[in-house]
Motif scaffolding. Structure first.
Motif, PDB file in Angstrom:
ATOM      1  N   LYS A  71      66.097  72.022  33.236  1.00 45.40           N
ATOM      2  CA  LYS A  71      64.781  71.389  33.277  1.00 45.40           C
ATOM      3  C   LYS A  71      63.701  72.055  32.423  1.00 45.40           C
ATOM      4  O   LYS A  71      62.686  71.470  32.146  1.00 45.40           O
ATOM      5  CB  LYS A  71      64.215  71.337  34.706  1.00 45.40           C
ATOM      6  CG  LYS A  71      64.968  70.425  35.598  1.00 45.40           C
ATOM      7  CD  LYS A  71      64.606  68.993  35.289  1.00 45.40           C
ATOM      8  CE  LYS A  71      65.338  68.056  36.193  1.00 45.40           C
ATOM      9  NZ  LYS A  71      66.758  68.015  35.911  1.00 45.40           N
ATOM     10  N   THR A  72      63.875  73.279  32.051  1.00 42.97           N
ATOM     11  CA  THR A  72      62.772  73.924  31.345  1.00 42.97           C
ATOM     12  C   THR A  72      63.233  74.742  30.163  1.00 42.97           C
ATOM     13  O   THR A  72      62.504  75.580  29.685  1.00 42.97           O
ATOM     14  CB  THR A  72      62.011  74.885  32.269  1.00 42.97           C
ATOM     15  OG1 THR A  72      62.961  75.776  32.819  1.00 42.97           O
ATOM     16  CG2 THR A  72      61.261  74.177  33.344  1.00 42.97           C
ATOM     17  N   SER A  73      64.409  74.516  29.707  1.00 42.00           N
ATOM     18  CA  SER A  73      64.837  75.414  28.655  1.00 42.00           C
ATOM     19  C   SER A  73      65.795  74.686  27.747  1.00 42.00           C
ATOM     20  O   SER A  73      66.573  73.858  28.164  1.00 42.00           O
ATOM     21  CB  SER A  73      65.496  76.618  29.292  1.00 42.00           C
ATOM     22  OG  SER A  73      66.512  77.058  28.474  1.00 42.00           O
ATOM     23  N   ALA A  74      65.712  75.016  26.479  1.00 39.78           N
ATOM     24  CA  ALA A  74      66.433  74.207  25.505  1.00 39.78           C
ATOM     25  C   ALA A  74      67.854  74.674  25.265  1.00 39.78           C
ATOM     26  O   ALA A  74      68.397  74.474  24.193  1.00 39.78           O
ATOM     27  CB  ALA A  74      65.670  74.199  24.199  1.00 39.78           C
ATOM     28  N   PHE A 106      52.289  77.842  27.051  1.00 39.76           N
ATOM     29  CA  PHE A 106      51.906  79.255  26.992  1.00 39.76           C
ATOM     30  C   PHE A 106      51.128  79.618  25.728  1.00 39.76           C
ATOM     31  O   PHE A 106      50.338  80.540  25.726  1.00 39.76           O
ATOM     32  CB  PHE A 106      53.141  80.164  27.084  1.00 39.76           C
ATOM     33  CG  PHE A 106      53.716  80.210  28.466  1.00 39.76           C
ATOM     34  CD1 PHE A 106      53.125  80.983  29.456  1.00 39.76           C
ATOM     35  CD2 PHE A 106      54.845  79.470  28.787  1.00 39.76           C
ATOM     36  CE1 PHE A 106      53.645  81.028  30.733  1.00 39.76           C
ATOM     37  CE2 PHE A 106      55.371  79.511  30.069  1.00 39.76           C
ATOM     38  CZ  PHE A 106      54.768  80.290  31.043  1.00 39.76           C
ATOM     39  N   SER A 107      51.404  78.938  24.607  1.00 38.30           N
ATOM     40  CA  SER A 107      50.817  79.380  23.334  1.00 38.30           C
ATOM     41  C   SER A 107      49.890  78.338  22.724  1.00 38.30           C
ATOM     42  O   SER A 107      49.398  78.544  21.621  1.00 38.30           O
ATOM     43  CB  SER A 107      51.926  79.696  22.319  1.00 38.30           C
ATOM     44  OG  SER A 107      53.032  80.299  22.902  1.00 38.30           O
ATOM     45  N   SER A 108      49.724  77.204  23.371  1.00 41.30           N
ATOM     46  CA  SER A 108      48.911  76.096  22.855  1.00 41.30           C
ATOM     47  C   SER A 108      49.373  75.617  21.485  1.00 41.30           C
ATOM     48  O   SER A 108      48.591  75.063  20.720  1.00 41.30           O
ATOM     49  CB  SER A 108      47.430  76.485  22.757  1.00 41.30           C
ATOM     50  OG  SER A 108      47.000  76.961  23.984  1.00 41.30           O
ATOM     51  N   SER A 109      50.601  75.895  21.150  1.00 44.37           N
ATOM     52  CA  SER A 109      51.156  75.372  19.895  1.00 44.37           C
ATOM     53  C   SER A 109      52.603  74.964  20.154  1.00 44.37           C
ATOM     54  O   SER A 109      53.342  75.678  20.848  1.00 44.37           O
ATOM     55  CB  SER A 109      51.130  76.459  18.815  1.00 44.37           C
ATOM     56  OG  SER A 109      52.076  76.141  17.814  1.00 44.37           O
ATOM     57  N   LEU A 110      52.985  73.830  19.579  1.00 38.69           N
ATOM     58  CA  LEU A 110      54.368  73.375  19.769  1.00 38.69           C
ATOM     59  C   LEU A 110      55.349  74.286  19.034  1.00 38.69           C
ATOM     60  O   LEU A 110      56.535  74.307  19.329  1.00 38.69           O
ATOM     61  CB  LEU A 110      54.526  71.947  19.248  1.00 38.69           C
ATOM     62  CG  LEU A 110      53.700  70.863  19.952  1.00 38.69           C
ATOM     63  CD1 LEU A 110      53.813  69.539  19.206  1.00 38.69           C
ATOM     64  CD2 LEU A 110      54.146  70.679  21.405  1.00 38.69           C
ATOM     65  N   ILE A 164      59.957  73.417  23.763  1.00 36.63           N
ATOM     66  CA  ILE A 164      58.708  73.086  23.072  1.00 36.63           C
ATOM     67  C   ILE A 164      57.558  72.926  24.074  1.00 36.63           C
ATOM     68  O   ILE A 164      56.417  73.285  23.796  1.00 36.63           O
ATOM     69  CB  ILE A 164      58.912  71.782  22.259  1.00 36.63           C
ATOM     70  CG1 ILE A 164      60.074  71.967  21.265  1.00 36.63           C
ATOM     71  CG2 ILE A 164      57.646  71.337  21.560  1.00 36.63           C
ATOM     72  CD1 ILE A 164      59.964  73.181  20.371  1.00 36.63           C
ATOM     73  N   ALA A 165      57.883  72.391  25.242  1.00 39.21           N
ATOM     74  CA  ALA A 165      56.846  72.244  26.274  1.00 39.21           C
ATOM     75  C   ALA A 165      56.351  73.625  26.718  1.00 39.21           C
ATOM     76  O   ALA A 165      55.157  73.831  26.911  1.00 39.21           O
ATOM     77  CB  ALA A 165      57.397  71.463  27.462  1.00 39.21           C
TER      78      ALA A 165
END
Ligand code: SF4
Ligand code: SF4
Lengths: 44, 439
Positions: A30-33, B411-415, B405-406
């Motif tokens: 869910k949160t990691s690629a 955390f970094s305000s950048s994709l 990417i989310a």
């Protein structure tokens, strides 16, 4: 390769993009690629 | 200079093995322990005083002649950036409400404010499914997510039936998934989900005291007793197949190998344990937690080695690295397809780049009635690790594909800027996964 260093695998960087394998990270983490490490499913 | 070699290679010393990874091709080499020990002892001084017996030195120097894959990757990246976007996987947020109030929930961000319509209507769900089936892929993915999707069970059920009918006429294959905390699972629901081969992701953080720490009911009480037995029944009903237990660890529950042991004891042997995504809370992770986290991955990796020897392996998502049937270049570059192949749909039918970016209005990509705003989607076509400065110099890039990417944005305000802490974490995990994959 030699006595001290042995090549285990050079990952085949084959062209693909058929999109048969998993997109998104939904079915597990869910949160990691880490989806990029799931196996290629094209042959199936 | 021997030191130069380590600009191109990364040394891994895990599970009593020594590996060298070519940073630009991903090639994996196993190193003899004698040589490995010498290299490892020089790691801290950055190899500047490295002296080796001639035989070893010659072999090591040969590595400098090995090829890089960066050029091939750059070519493919150019094509990726120009690709025509088609959705291939949808996350249907069928319920923007939940029967739990987990303190660390990221989904909450997406629906806290002005949401008046909390449940997706069947009409909207059908429309989304039509949209997905219009894409030119032979295999498509549909994930039911929330909040808690079972709060809108009727829409989920009817969507699955509808999608099933559409597969018959379109000849496409559909992979279905549903994420749930388990509380509302019944025998009938399980039977239905099993019949339609819906992959289940079941949220469970570990034994009672761990799970109840942050996964709480709306009345403030822990949710373990409401979830656990339902989850066990659901997994049993599908013969222990086609599911994942999804646990979260936080600063307060760093010893996640405990959770792993608990899952294994309970025959819940397919699981993933993920770091919490939060900042500035008492449960957020930070750099001082890394030594413990590293230890925990070590315990988990050793446990897997032991269980494999006993013929009783378990499946920890991040250790499932397949070195020999590796994915194609496109997958290596951009991984999850966020914002292009993968999209999340809100109950109102709005389109967002992924379930974790839902509610970030700056990334709203349109809605399933009017279609996708192609211009806003452009930036997501550029998402691949070659466009991230940090990733370009990172040894893990071929296996990591640039991270989540989310998370980058959160955390970094950048994709395009991965957060350091999560990179550090990923690299530890990956080192173990690589060491486990090599005999
Ligand atoms: S996201 Fe982090 S760990 Fe992954 S390749 Fe980029 S810099 Fe490396
Ligand atoms: S951006 Fe992150 S959360 Fe979204 S699909 Fe990709 S890996 Fe998953």
């Amino acid at each position: 390769m030699g006595k001290y260093i042995k090549l285990i695998v050079n990952p085949q960087l084959k062209n693909g993009g058929c999109m048969t394998c998993q997109s998104s990270c939904q079915t597990a983490c869910k949160t990691s690629a880490t989806v990029s490490n799931q196996p290629c499913e094209r042959e199936k | 200079m021997l030191k130069e070699i380590f600009e191109y290679y990364h040394l891994i010393n895990r599970l009593e093995k020594f590996l060298l990874i070519n940073k630009n091709s991903g090639a994996v080499y196993k190193i003899d322990p004698k040589l490995g020990e010498i290299l490892a002892s020089n790691l801290n001084n950055n190899y500047s005083n490295l002296f080796l017996p001639q035989e070893m030195e010659l072999e090591l120097r040969e590595l400098l002649g090995e090829k890089s894959n960066l050029e091939i990757l750059k070519e493919s990246a150019k094509k990726l950036e120009k690709r025509t976007a088609h959705p291939k996987a949808f996350c249907l947020n069928v319920a923007h409400s939940c029967n739990l109030s987990c303190l660390y929930c990221f989904a909450e961000k997406g629906y806290r404010e002005e949401d008046n319509q909390k449940l997706m209507s069947e009409k909207t769900a059908r429309r989304a499914i039509d949209f997905l089936f219009a894409a030119p892929y032979p295999v498509i993915e549909l994930d039911f997510f929330g909040g808690e999707p079972l709060l809108n069970w009727k829409a989920v059920k009817n969507s699955i039936i509808y999608a099933g009918e559409k597969t018959r006429f379109s000849g496409k294959k559909i992979k279905l998934a549903l994420t749930t905390n388990g509380i509302l699972l019944t025998q009938d629901i399980c039977r239905f989900l099993n019949q339609y081969e819906v992959n289940l992701t079941l949220s469970l953080d570990g034994p009672k005291e761990v799970h109840n720490d942050l996964r709480i009911l709306n009345n403030g009480k822990g949710s373990f007793d409401s979830s656990f037995y339902k989850i066990k029944q659901a997994v049993f009903s599908r013969n222990y197949q086609n599911y994942y237990i999804r646990g979260t660890y936080t600063k307060k529950t760093l010893n996640f190998s405990k959770a792993a042991n608990f899952f294994i004891e309970e025959n819940l042997e397919n699981f993933s344990l993920e770091p919490v995504i939060s900042k500035d809370t008492p449960w957020s992770l930070d750099f001082e937690d890394l030594p413990i986290i590293e230890q925990e991955y070590e315990i988990l990796a050793n446990l897997l080695v032991k269980r494999k020897k006993e013929g009783k392996p378990f499946s920890f998502y991040h250790f499932n690295l397949n070195l020999y049937n590796s994915p194609c270049i496109e997958k290596r570059l951009q991984s999850c397809g966020v914002g292009v192949e993968y999209l999340a749909i809100t109950p109102q039918g709005e389109i967002y780049p992924c379930h974790q970016l839902t509610g970030y209005k700056e990334f709203k990509l349109g809605d399933i009635f009017q279609g996708i705003d192609i211009e806003k989607q452009e930036i997501f076509k550029k998402i691949h690790f070659l466009n991230s400065k940090d990733c370009l110099t990172c040894w893990a890039k071929i296996y990591c594909a640039g991270g989540c990417i989310a998370n980058n944005y959160y955390f970094s305000s950048s994709l395009f800027k991965p957060p350091e802490l999560f990179c550090a974490l990923l690299k530890i995990r990956l080192e173990y996964a690589l060491a486990l994959s090599v005999e």
